[in-house]
Design an enzyme around this catalytic site. Structure first.
Site, short mmCIF file in Angstrom:
data_model
loop_
_atom_site.label_atom_id
_atom_site.label_comp_id
_atom_site.label_asym_id
_atom_site.label_seq_id
_atom_site.Cartn_x
_atom_site.Cartn_y
_atom_site.Cartn_z
CE LYS A 148 -4.36 1.14 2.30
NZ LYS A 148 -5.08 0.97 3.57
C1 E4P Z 1 -8.35 2.13 3.42
O1 E4P Z 1 -7.58 1.33 2.96
C2 E4P Z 1 -8.22 2.75 4.73
O2 E4P Z 1 -7.57 1.84 5.58
C3 E4P Z 1 -9.54 3.04 5.39
O3 E4P Z 1 -10.62 2.60 4.60
C4 E4P Z 1 -9.68 4.40 5.94
O4 E4P Z 1 -10.93 4.46 6.59
P1 E4P Z 1 -11.30 5.58 7.64
O5 E4P Z 1 -11.50 6.86 6.90
O6 E4P Z 1 -12.56 5.10 8.28
O7 E4P Z 1 -10.15 5.68 8.60
#
Ligand code: E4P
Length: 218
Positions: A87
């Site tokens: 990522k």
């Molecule tokens: C995506 O890969 C992120 O980990 C996540 O969806 C972020 O979500 P949040 O805005 O609820 O922290």
């Protein structure tokens, strides 16, 4: 549409896997910190533990923000397990890193995407997944789902293979609307996934069926 769970909590990942509808996991540094996972070795072992539970892709985020650092960290993550997806944040060096990993055949997830332009760049760099954060856009009074629609049109126009991974999903309607638009994947909390199975008429109907069965068998 593929269902990913957005957590680093092993119990929740097991619950979602047991439900039989889980296609993968996404994590991020905040989610790892929430589980109290710190230190290089513990972090790597935690990713291995997640990979042992699920069948599908597991996104593991780099901490470095420079090109060389992201490559080194990403390669170490990718070597842990073939399920690992590196990522990478949507920053200038991140775009370069996406291209590098794409050329090496390493799966990537471009994270922190908030505009169609960023999604276009991620696709051009060869990202496996692009993660538009719909909940965080909604949080600032903009339309997260509108971004998913725009990216869908752009990717379909040019037949980009990058999968749209709707992220920052907060509730079941996000999931349903993402499915209507044609997002390839959604990642959200276990609560949003299990909320999909609830309907009051199902509960009322089942209660009646069981009561009628009990009456005729007493
Ligand atoms: C995506 O890969 C992120 O980990 C996540 O969806 C972020 O979500 P949040 O805005 O609820 O922290």
């Amino acid at each position: 549409m593929k269902f990913f769970i957005d957590t680093a909590n092993l119990d929740q990942i097991r619950d979602a896997q047991d439900l039989g509808v889980l296609d993968g996991v996404t994590t991020n540094p905040s989610l790892m910190a929430k589980e109290g996972i710190s230190g290089q070795e513990n972090v790597l072992n935690h990713y291995k533990a997640i990979c042992d539970i699920v069948d599908g892709d597991v996104s593991a985020e780099v901490i470095s923000t420079d090109y060389e650092g992201m490559i080194k960290e990403g390669m170490a993550l990718a070597e842990l397990n073939p399920k690992i997806v590196v990522k990478i944040p949507m920053i200038k060096d991140g775009v370069k890193a996406l291209k590098y990993f794409s050329d090496q055949g390493v799966k990537t997830n471009c994270t922190l995407v908030f505009s169609a332009g960023q999604a276009l760049l991620a696709a051009k760099a060869g990202a496996t997944y692009v993660s538009p954060f719909i909940g965080r856009l909604d949080d600032i009074s903009t339309d997260g789902l509108d971004l998913i629609e725009k990216i869908r049109v752009i990717y379909d126009n040019y037949e980009y293979e990058t999968e749209i991974l709707a992220a920052s999903v907060r509730h079941p309607m996000h999931i349903i609307e993402c499915a209507e638009i044609g997002a390839d994947v959604m990642t959200g909390p276990l609560s949003a996934i299990t909320a999909l199975l609830k309907h009051p008429l199902t509960d009322i109907g089942l209660e009646k069926f069981l009561a009628d069965h009990a009456k005729s068998n007493s």
